[in-house]
Scaffold this active site. Structure first.
Site, PDB file in Angstrom:
ATOM      1  N   PHE A   1       0.878  -1.174   0.000  1.00 11.17           N
ATOM      2  CA  PHE A   1       0.000   0.000   0.000  1.00 11.17           C
ATOM      3  C   PHE A   1       0.911   1.217   0.000  1.00 11.17           C
ATOM      4  O   PHE A   1       1.713   1.408   0.920  1.00 11.17           O
ATOM      5  CB  PHE A   1      -0.911   0.035   1.242  1.00 11.17           C
ATOM      6  CG  PHE A   1      -1.954   1.111   1.143  1.00 11.17           C
ATOM      7  CD1 PHE A   1      -3.251   0.820   0.712  1.00 11.17           C
ATOM      8  CD2 PHE A   1      -1.639   2.433   1.435  1.00 11.17           C
ATOM      9  CE1 PHE A   1      -4.210   1.822   0.578  1.00 11.17           C
ATOM     10  CE2 PHE A   1      -2.587   3.445   1.305  1.00 11.17           C
ATOM     11  CZ  PHE A   1      -3.886   3.130   0.883  1.00 11.17           C
TER      12      PHE A   1
ATOM     13  N   ASP B   1       9.377   2.741   1.780  1.00  7.98           N
ATOM     14  CA  ASP B   1       8.185   3.498   2.180  1.00  7.98           C
ATOM     15  C   ASP B   1       7.978   3.211   3.669  1.00  7.98           C
ATOM     16  O   ASP B   1       7.487   2.148   4.049  1.00  7.98           O
ATOM     17  CB  ASP B   1       6.982   3.040   1.349  1.00  7.98           C
ATOM     18  CG  ASP B   1       5.682   3.733   1.778  1.00  7.98           C
ATOM     19  OD1 ASP B   1       5.648   4.325   2.871  1.00  7.98           O
ATOM     20  OD2 ASP B   1       4.696   3.663   1.016  1.00  7.98           O
TER      21      ASP B   1
ATOM     22  N   LYS C   1       2.803  10.682   8.003  1.00  2.70           N
ATOM     23  CA  LYS C   1       1.923  10.353   9.139  1.00  2.70           C
ATOM     24  C   LYS C   1       2.366  10.892  10.499  1.00  2.70           C
ATOM     25  O   LYS C   1       1.981  11.970  10.894  1.00  2.70           O
ATOM     26  CB  LYS C   1       1.723   8.843   9.183  1.00  2.70           C
ATOM     27  CG  LYS C   1       0.901   8.328   7.983  1.00  2.70           C
ATOM     28  CD  LYS C   1       0.394   6.941   8.222  1.00  2.70           C
ATOM     29  CE  LYS C   1      -0.270   6.328   7.002  1.00  2.70           C
ATOM     30  NZ  LYS C   1      -1.640   6.720   6.804  1.00  2.70           N
TER      31      LYS C   1
HETATM   32  C1  LIG Z   1       2.811   2.564   3.693  1.00  2.00           C
HETATM   33  C2  LIG Z   1       2.035   3.744   3.221  1.00  2.00           C
HETATM   34  N1  LIG Z   1       2.538   4.531   2.249  1.00  2.00           N
HETATM   35  C3  LIG Z   1       1.887   5.611   1.806  1.00  2.00           C
HETATM   36  C4  LIG Z   1       0.664   5.955   2.313  1.00  2.00           C
HETATM   37  C5  LIG Z   1      -0.058   7.167   1.807  1.00  2.00           C
HETATM   38  O1  LIG Z   1      -0.015   8.176   2.756  1.00  2.00           O
HETATM   39  P1  LIG Z   1      -1.074   9.400   2.690  1.00  2.00           P
HETATM   40  O2  LIG Z   1      -2.404   8.834   3.006  1.00  2.00           O
HETATM   41  O3  LIG Z   1      -0.557  10.352   3.735  1.00  2.00           O
HETATM   42  O4  LIG Z   1      -0.986   9.966   1.345  1.00  2.00           O
HETATM   43  C6  LIG Z   1       0.092   5.183   3.312  1.00  2.00           C
HETATM   44  C7  LIG Z   1      -1.222   5.524   3.871  1.00  2.00           C
HETATM   45  O5  LIG Z   1      -1.816   4.818   4.633  1.00  2.00           O
HETATM   46  C8  LIG Z   1       0.795   4.038   3.782  1.00  2.00           C
HETATM   47  O6  LIG Z   1       0.290   3.254   4.730  1.00  2.00           O
END
Ligand SMILES: Cc1ncc(COP(=O)(O)O)c(C=O)c1O
Length: 453
Positions: free
Chosen positions: A145, A231, A260
């Site tokens: 994700f 990520d 986050k």
């Molecule tokens: C691992 C990961 N990367 C990227 C994102 C995307 O982040 P955002 O919702 O702040 O765009 C998320 C969102 O849950 C995530 O869990």
């Protein structure tokens, strides 16, 4: 004319003007509470309920809700009346926060590009890796994700997220998470700018890779001229016990995406840490100094909140807490849930844990489980979430890309007593699942209604 909204039914404005389906889903799950105050791990509703937060807004609230030190830093910044953002000066706090992040990350990660979200961080990683390598292909792991913007979506294999939004970016390729041979085969084509991967897949089902996988991936990426991008939007900022999950695995990625939890869950923020060489590939001349930016990326409130959040994380040793208490939680859950055949195991790292469910063997349970799965594959875990919430006042979620894994990710300030509460509650719900027909009757009726929602 000012319209008074006081007399409107609860949530009507949101339902009418933002997203009616979200309101319907929360109603169906009996989770539509109105929250008035949130502190640490506790949420207090207008109806007088106290809810324990084991979701943390998907790993946003590592420092707990409304941490007083972060609130104070923000109040002070607002009262100062300085420039929030001008786009024509040097935002000094961004430099300060970047230095702190680079020091904590260590190694060659010496530059930071700030964003306002995780997805935007992933987009940044895509652009910078392409600019640096001159290649356009992108490798990612199945089950990942990475966010819901089009570039990030192009790195996600589950069609649930992409359907109706195509075409996605060309040249992307998924490899099974944990498979070195599949990765090597793709890397050898030398088409790929980056391998973008979560060091622990969160929404994929709290999947912690074997010890050597990420180190081998780093070695292979270097050999084939592909950048390794972690990520760490969920795993970063001490969630897995260390500042970066990369540190747990002894890996030095070329780029790390954070977001986050960086601003204490209060201000949108994101940060992409990268090597000087990668950064210079984009900002290669004065003319190109504005070629990649984001209006709110370096705004003073996000930067101030970021600095205060790092202070809290370090001063309260929240990484060490997450490591010790998280391991203890998983040990206890494994023990108490061992007798239940529908629990396949408990896994995780730091304060990011997953309870993995599986199809039952006993005929009586199997019939109910399969009937349920046929009606709505995603709803089984939601019933557990709903029961925990309604009957025990605990907020959790099912992993977004793996409906058989319940995620437990409380703020890192969670107390031992609160962890005890969670353990007692989950045992009760899982016991009910194995012993009571009312659990399944309610679940089936919910699943039927969900199909029509
Ligand atoms: C691992 C990961 N990367 C990227 C994102 C995307 O982040 P955002 O919702 O702040 O765009 C998320 C969102 O849950 C995530 O869990």
């Amino acid at each position: 004319m000012v319209v008074s909204t006081a007399a409107l039914p609860r949530h009507r404005l949101y339902a009418e003007h933002v997203n009616p389906q979200w309101v319907r889903l929360l109603n169906l799950l009996q989770m539509n509470e109105r929250y008035e105050r949130c502190y640490g791990c506790e949420l207090f509703t207008s109806g007088g309920r106290r809810i324990l937060d084991f979701l943390s807004g998907y790993c946003v609230h590592n420092t707990g809700h409304n941490h007083p030190a972060i609130l104070a830093a923000l109040h002070e910044e607002l009262d100062r009346g300085g420039p929030a953002m001008l786009q024509s000066h040097v935002p000094e706090l961004a430099g300060e926060l970047a230095l702190r992040l680079c020091e904590l990350a260590g190694g060659l990660l010496q530059r930071v590009v700030f964003t306002s979200s995780g997805s935007e961080g992933v987009e940044t990683a895509i652009k910078f890796s392409r600019a640096h390598t001159g290649r356009s292909g992108l490798l990612y792991a199945e089950g990942a994700f990475h966010g819901l913007t089009c570039g990030a979506l192009s790195l996600m294999s589950d069609p649930f997220w992409t359907e109706g939004f195509g075409p996605m970016l060309p040249g992307t390729q998924a490899v099974p998470f944990g498979s070195i041979s599949a990765l090597e085969k793709q890397l050898a084509t030398k088409k790929f700018a980056a391998f973008i991967v979560e060091p622990v897949q969160a929404e994929g089902g709290i999947r912690v890779p074997d010890a050597g996988y990420l180190r081998a991936a780093q070695e292979l990426c270097h050999r084939h001229g592909t950048l390794l991008v972690f990520d760490e939007v969920q795993t970063g900022l001490y969630r897995t016990g260390r500042f970066l999950a990369a540190h747990r695995f002894g890996v030095e990625p070329d780029m790390v995406v954070l977001a986050k939890a960086l601003s204490g869950g209060l201000i949108p923020v994101g940060a992409v840490l990268m090597t000087e060489a990668v950064n210079n590939s984009v900002f290669s001349s004065m003319k190109r100094s504005i070629v990649h930016a984001s209006t709110f990326g370096e705004n003073v409130l996000a930067m101030r909140a970021g600095l205060a959040t790092l202070d809290v994380l370090e001063q309260e040793s929240l990484g060490e807490r997450a490591d010790a208490l998280g391991a203890d939680l998983r040990q206890r859950l494994s023990e108490v849930l061992a007798p239940y055949e529908m629990v396949d195991g408990v896994r995780g790292a730091g304060m990011l844990s997953g309870i993995v469910f599986t199809a039952p063997r006993q005929l009586r349970l199997r019939v109910a489980f399969e009937a349920f799965r046929r009606i709505h594959p995603g709803m089984f875990g939601q019933v557990v979430v709903m029961r925990l919430f309604r009957d025990h006042g605990i907020l959790t979620q099912i992993c977004g890309n793996n409906f058989l894994v319940l995620k437990a990710a409380p703020p890192l300030v969670v107390s031992e007593a609160q962890l005890d509460e969670f353990v007692a509650a989950i045992v009760e719900v899982i016991d009910l699942m194995h012993t009571s027909t009312s659990f399944w009757n309610e679940a089936l009726s919910l699943a039927r209604r969900a199909v029509n929602v």
